[in-house]
Scaffold this motif. Structure first.
Motif, PDB file in Angstrom:
ATOM      1  N   ARG A  47      36.680   1.876  12.442  1.00  0.00           N
ATOM      2  CA  ARG A  47      36.539   1.948  10.776  1.00  0.00           C
ATOM      3  C   ARG A  47      37.141   0.734  10.010  1.00  0.00           C
ATOM      4  O   ARG A  47      37.806   0.404  11.070  1.00  0.00           O
ATOM      5  N   TRP A  93      37.034   9.652  14.297  1.00  0.00           N
ATOM      6  CA  TRP A  93      36.942   8.346  13.644  1.00  0.00           C
ATOM      7  C   TRP A  93      36.530   7.424  14.814  1.00  0.00           C
ATOM      8  O   TRP A  93      36.833   7.115  15.435  1.00  0.00           O
ATOM      9  N   LYS A 103      32.379   8.734  11.194  1.00  0.00           N
ATOM     10  CA  LYS A 103      33.296   9.644  11.401  1.00  0.00           C
ATOM     11  C   LYS A 103      32.038  10.634  12.677  1.00  0.00           C
ATOM     12  O   LYS A 103      31.015  11.001  11.851  1.00  0.00           O
TER      13      LYS A 103
END
Length: 257
Positions: free
Chosen positions: A26, A23, A18
């Protein structure tokens, strides 16, 4: 001289990075045995380079778990950097267009000896150290598939005069000089003809078969490739729009690592 080593196993679960804008990627899972190929798929801007940097200890993760060669991320990033190497990552492994192939190889071996060599190794006779350096370079060139005889001026050829596939092979050879347990390569299929792309994947398969784990960033992994394929873009999501900025920041930091 050091003997051959096994590659590094790579595992990750719910792995993510992040940045200030959100982000970068992820929910990435990886389970690759030593000597495997991990193909990181995704369009430009999807966080694929950041995943490469994170798995090689050059970028700090924000969630999930990961381990490379038994070293856990992000707690043991320095240890992961010691057993991994990068090839063709813009902003991190850029080749100097004015230097020759020989100069690049010689410089990388000198750096390896200075930072990775043991005190005992440094005290060995000069002729013995020179022979080992020559063997390391020859082995790395062969593993990367760079034929010096095919270059316009052999190893006296300047980087600016190399074809793209030759420059890629040189960058790969430089990464392999230190005999890493894991080698990461970015933009594997960028600006290459189909035949050249196939040649590079064959080379990466040979490197993995010899025991070194490979993490290769690509737009799309070749059909039939025996690899662990990881996507940085997941169903129901789109590529992050600010990833290019996050990647630039990460590359600047990785260049200092």
């Amino acid at each position: 001289m050091d003997g051959p080593k096994d590659g590094a196993a790579v595992t990750a679960a719910g792995f993510g990075v992040k940045g200030p804008r959100g982000w970068v990627f992820r929910d990435v899972d990886v389970d690759a045995a030593p000597g495997s190929i991990v193909a990181v798929e995704g369009p430009s801007g999807s966080g694929r380079t950041c995943l490469l940097l994170a798995l090689t200890g050059r970028m700090r993760s924000a969630e999930g778990t990961a381990a490379v060669g038994g070293f856990r991320l992000p707690r043991q990033m320095a240890a992961v950097r010691r057993v991994s190497a990068l090839a063709q990552v813009p902003g991190v492994t850029d080749l100097d267009p004015a230097l020759t192939v020989a100069e690049h190889l010689r410089e990388r071996e000198l750096l390896r000896r200075r930072f990775d060599g043991s005190l005992r190794g440094l005290l060995r006779p000069r002729s013995e150290r020179a022979s080992e350096a020559k063997l390391r370079i020859e082995t790395a060139l062969a593993a990367a598939g760079l034929d010096r005889e095919a270059l316009p001026k052999g190893t006296r050829t300047a980087v600016r005069d190399l074809e793209r596939i030759e420059a890629l092979r040189l960058s790969l050879a430089l990464a392999l000089i230190g005999r890493p347990l894991l080698v990461g390569i970015d933009d594997t299929d960028m600006k290459l003809a189909d035949t050249e792309r196939a040649q590079i994947w064959d080379q990466l398969k040979a490197i993995a078969a010899a025991g070194t784990t490979v993490v290769a960033v690509c737009s799309q992994a070749p059909a039939g490739l025996d690899a662990v394929v990881v996507s940085t873009v997941h169903p129901g999501t789109s590529a992050p729009t600010d990833t290019d900025k996050e990647t630039a920041d990460a590359l600047a930091e990785a260049g200092r690592a």
